[in-house]
Motif scaffolding. Structure first.
Motif, PDB file in Angstrom:
ATOM      1  N   THR A 302      11.286  -4.999  -8.798  1.00 36.84           N
ATOM      2  CA  THR A 302       9.995  -4.608  -8.229  1.00 36.84           C
ATOM      3  C   THR A 302      10.257  -3.634  -7.091  1.00 36.84           C
ATOM      4  N   PRO A 303       9.312  -2.768  -6.760  1.00 43.03           N
ATOM      5  CA  PRO A 303       9.493  -1.955  -5.559  1.00 43.03           C
ATOM      6  C   PRO A 303       9.595  -2.848  -4.333  1.00 43.03           C
ATOM      7  N   ALA A 304      10.416  -2.443  -3.369  1.00 44.29           N
ATOM      8  CA  ALA A 304      10.693  -3.305  -2.210  1.00 44.29           C
ATOM      9  C   ALA A 304       9.533  -3.359  -1.219  1.00 44.29           C
ATOM     10  N   HIS A 305       8.608  -2.413  -1.305  1.00 44.19           N
ATOM     11  CA  HIS A 305       7.456  -2.452  -0.397  1.00 44.19           C
ATOM     12  C   HIS A 305       6.411  -3.441  -0.929  1.00 44.19           C
ATOM     13  N   GLY A 306       5.367  -3.652  -0.157  1.00 45.21           N
ATOM     14  CA  GLY A 306       4.358  -4.635  -0.514  1.00 45.21           C
ATOM     15  C   GLY A 306       3.133  -4.043  -1.184  1.00 45.21           C
ATOM     16  N   THR A 307       2.034  -4.805  -1.115  1.00 48.83           N
ATOM     17  CA  THR A 307       0.798  -4.443  -1.801  1.00 48.83           C
ATOM     18  C   THR A 307       0.011  -3.353  -1.086  1.00 48.83           C
ATOM     19  N   ALA A 308       0.350  -3.048   0.155  1.00 47.66           N
ATOM     20  CA  ALA A 308      -0.290  -1.961   0.917  1.00 47.66           C
ATOM     21  C   ALA A 308      -1.811  -2.051   0.825  1.00 47.66           C
ATOM     22  N   TYR A 309      -2.347  -3.206   1.178  1.00 44.85           N
ATOM     23  CA  TYR A 309      -3.790  -3.408   1.107  1.00 44.85           C
ATOM     24  C   TYR A 309      -4.572  -2.342   1.875  1.00 44.85           C
TER      25      TYR A 309
END
Length: 338
Positions: A302-309
């Motif tokens: 998975t990409p290491a960043h998050g969901t970037a709400y």
């Protein structure tokens, strides 16, 4: 590789309230995304349509009724599309972590893992998820990795890897309070982490990876005056790993170890706790890093960043890390077929 022999990689849309649907639409809108794997996209039809709308693309797909139909398809350069109804549009509020979205993520990932256990899928690449939403939606573990491990019946050592180009990191402890990190240090855990990342790098195409092991204390313990973990635990583990034939060095102070990796001396770093590695690797390339779920019977990335709400729905999501995650999943999936 003959196109018909490409590894089957399942792609998911991630948290419905985040940037995942947009990322996957952007990914599949790139002309070379399907050159490395036989892709099957899994998720809710309305969510896939929304992702394409936000990304400003329209992606051609081939509908399938089950994972079993994916392998051996003639047109592997058009992604397969497996619809799965898991959440209704009115249950999702973009930019918010909510139980229905978390439950949706779990249902889709469990379906992909079921397919992997039936040898219908060779690897899984999932768009960003949110642990709080998943816990609201039924996740019983501290994170998705522990859920994967239990679901797949893993008995041995497993841990997350974070990768950035030619550099991979693993860690001895992960999602625990920092005050507990010292209690997780042991020779066996350090050796397991080093062995696992060494083998995983080989599976990802690195012929002779070199592994650096981080110290735990400031300045590597300063000869025992600032902690004895290096003397009593970490150095003996490194010696025993070297005796096994693994190319390994350390322990190196955590504030300089990434300089060695940046300069190409090492391809892997074993860190002692979560932020020791995460801060460095995210600073070096936040929009490009990948998380690999290490120690599982099927590669999962998975990409290491998050969901970037905060930017969900705005059409600003950067697809680089998602593309890198797919490439790693494809390479590791192909290695399983070799």
């Amino acid at each position: 590789m003959n196109p018909i022999d490409l590894p089957v990689v399942a792609l998911t849309l991630g948290d419905p309230a985040g940037i995942g649907p947009e990322l996957i639409a952007r990914l599949l809108g790139q002309t070379d995304a399907t050159q490395h794997a036989n892709l099957v996209l899994v998720g809710d039809p309305w969510l896939w349509a929304a992702g394409q709308q936000v990304a400003g693309v329209q992606v051609a797909t081939t509908p399938v009724r089950s994972f079993a139909e994916v392998r051996g398809r003639a047109d592997v350069h058009t992604p397969a599309w497996l619809a799965m109804d898991t959440v209704a549009p009115e249950q999702v509020q973009r930019g918010l972590a909510q139980a229905p979205g978390g439950a949706s993520v779990l249902q889709v990932l469990n379906g992909c893992m079921d397919a992997a256990q039936q040898s219908e899928v060779d690897a899984i690449c999932f768009a960003p998820l949110n642990k709080f939403a998943m816990k609201q939606g039924g996740l019983k573990h501290e994170d998705e990795l522990h859920h994967f491990a239990e679901y797949l019946g893993v008995q041995g050592y497993f841990c997350e890897f974070n990768t950035l180009g030619e550099l991979w990191t693993s860690r001895v402890s992960s999602h625990i309070p920092l005050k507990d990190a010292a209690s997780f240090l042991s020779k066996d855990r350090i050796k397991d982490a080093a062995r696992l990342i060494y083998r995983s790098l080989q599976a990802a195409g690195f012929a002779q990876p070199k592994v650096a092991v981080a110290a735990f204390n400031p300045h590597g313990g300063d000869g025992g005056t600032c902690g004895r973990e290096e003397i009593d635990v970490i150095e003996p583990a490194v010696r025993e790993l070297a005796a096994e034939g693994i190319a390994v060095g350390g322990p190196f102070p955590a504030d300089t170890i990434f300089l060695k990796a940046r300069d190409g001396e090492y391809q892997a770093i074993v860190t002692m706790y979560h932020d020791q590695g995460q801060i460095a690797i995210k600073l070096m390339g936040f929009s490009k890093g990948v998380t690999v779920q290490g120690g599982l019977p099927v590669p999962i990335t998975t990409p290491a960043h998050g969901t970037a709400y905060d930017i969900a729905g705005l059409g600003r999501a950067d697809v680089n890390a998602t593309y890198n995650a797919l490439r790693i999943a494809a390479r590791m999936g192909a290695a399983r077929l070799a």
